[in-house]
Design an enzyme around this catalytic site. Structure first.
Site, short mmCIF file in Angstrom:
data_model
loop_
_atom_site.label_atom_id
_atom_site.label_comp_id
_atom_site.label_asym_id
_atom_site.label_seq_id
_atom_site.Cartn_x
_atom_site.Cartn_y
_atom_site.Cartn_z
N HIS A 11 26.35 20.77 79.22
CA HIS A 11 25.77 20.53 80.55
C HIS A 11 24.73 21.55 80.97
CE1 HIS A 11 28.58 23.66 81.67
NE2 HIS A 11 29.63 22.89 81.48
N HIS A 62 24.09 16.84 80.09
CA HIS A 62 25.08 16.06 80.83
C HIS A 62 25.09 16.51 82.29
CE1 HIS A 62 28.71 13.64 81.17
NE2 HIS A 62 29.31 14.64 81.76
N ASP A 108 23.98 11.31 85.64
CA ASP A 108 24.99 10.46 85.02
C ASP A 108 25.48 9.40 85.99
OD1 ASP A 108 24.80 11.82 82.68
OD2 ASP A 108 26.80 12.69 82.72
#
Length: 241
Positions: free
Chosen positions: A49, A144, A149
């Site tokens: 991430h 991420h 997302d």
């Protein structure tokens, strides 16, 4: 939602991202929060991430944003890819900080991963794989990120639930032939349908194309097509009469 490790190992939520959708339309309302954990971020998680301890140093702790988060999701239907994992983290944070809330008590949850597995059995159903399959642009998804997302997942859900044609691969020859037959039938009767409400009886060719299409749907759904069952029921009733 971004976290690292598993909640039963003491790991924490460090990012929350959510977008609001009402009646299958985005409202523009979003929630994006970074949260300072009570431990260091795992180096392996940073590779996923990109969120470092330095980035979270001046961010609020969970108790400072919990009410804002609760207010955003209360009464909503949450769309979460692999929902048990994220909900487990949410409930863990609520318990850890002595917040008398349980996710299931304030909102409903739809697991889009489970939905995708039902629609595409035996195939990869990660968010990236679904984007490739459904033609959704995810080129901005290098890391991420929770908010991105959430936005991509919303698009995936809308396409997955937008109609039965998304259940099958359009490159299957038998399906393409049936789609072509349907298009011809619609073209032949377009002017009649547009201007009249009279009942039109199908020709033998049209009826056969329709029956073949129903059989294909029943095959793809593993004998769970209600139309096929209804046709069988009607046939039995006609025989009895």
């Amino acid at each position: 939602m971004n976290q690292f490790g598993a909640h039963y190992e003491g790991h924490c939520i460090i990012e929350i991202g959510a977008v609001e959708m009402i009646n299958r339309r985005y409202t523009g309302r979003k929630l994006h929060l970074y949260i300072k954990p009570d431990r260091l971020v795992d180096p392996e998680a940073i590779k996923v991430h990109g969120i470092t301890d330095e980035m979270l140093e001046d961010k609020p702790v969970f108790t400072e944003v919990a009410q804002e988060f609760i207010d955003f999701i209360k009464g909503a239907e949450l769309l979460i890819h692999n929902a048990p994992f994220d909900v487990g983290f949410m409930d863990y944070e609520f318990r850890k900080h002595h917040i008398d809330v349980k996710t299931a008590d304030i909102c409903s949850v739809t697991d889009t991963l489970q939905l995708a597995r039902q629609m595409y059995p035996g195939k990869r159903n990660s968010l990236d794989a679904l984007c490739d399959r459904l033609g959704i642009d995810n080129t901005k998804r290098v890391l991420h990120g929770a908010l991105l997302d959430a936005e991509i997942l919303g698009d995936v859900y809308l396409v997955m639930t937008g109609g039965q044609t998304s259940l099958f691969d359009d490159n299957e020859p038998e399906l393409a032939d049936i789609h072509s037959a349907k298009a011809q039938i619609l073209a032949q009767n377009a002017d009649k349908v547009a201007h009249h409400l009279s009942l039109l009886q199908p020709t033998d060719e049209e009826l056969q194309a329709h029956l073949e299409y129903i059989k294909l749907i029943n095959k793809k759904s593993k004998d769970n097509c209600l139309w096929e069952k209804r046709l069988g029921s009607d046939s039995n009733e006609e025989t009895q009469h």
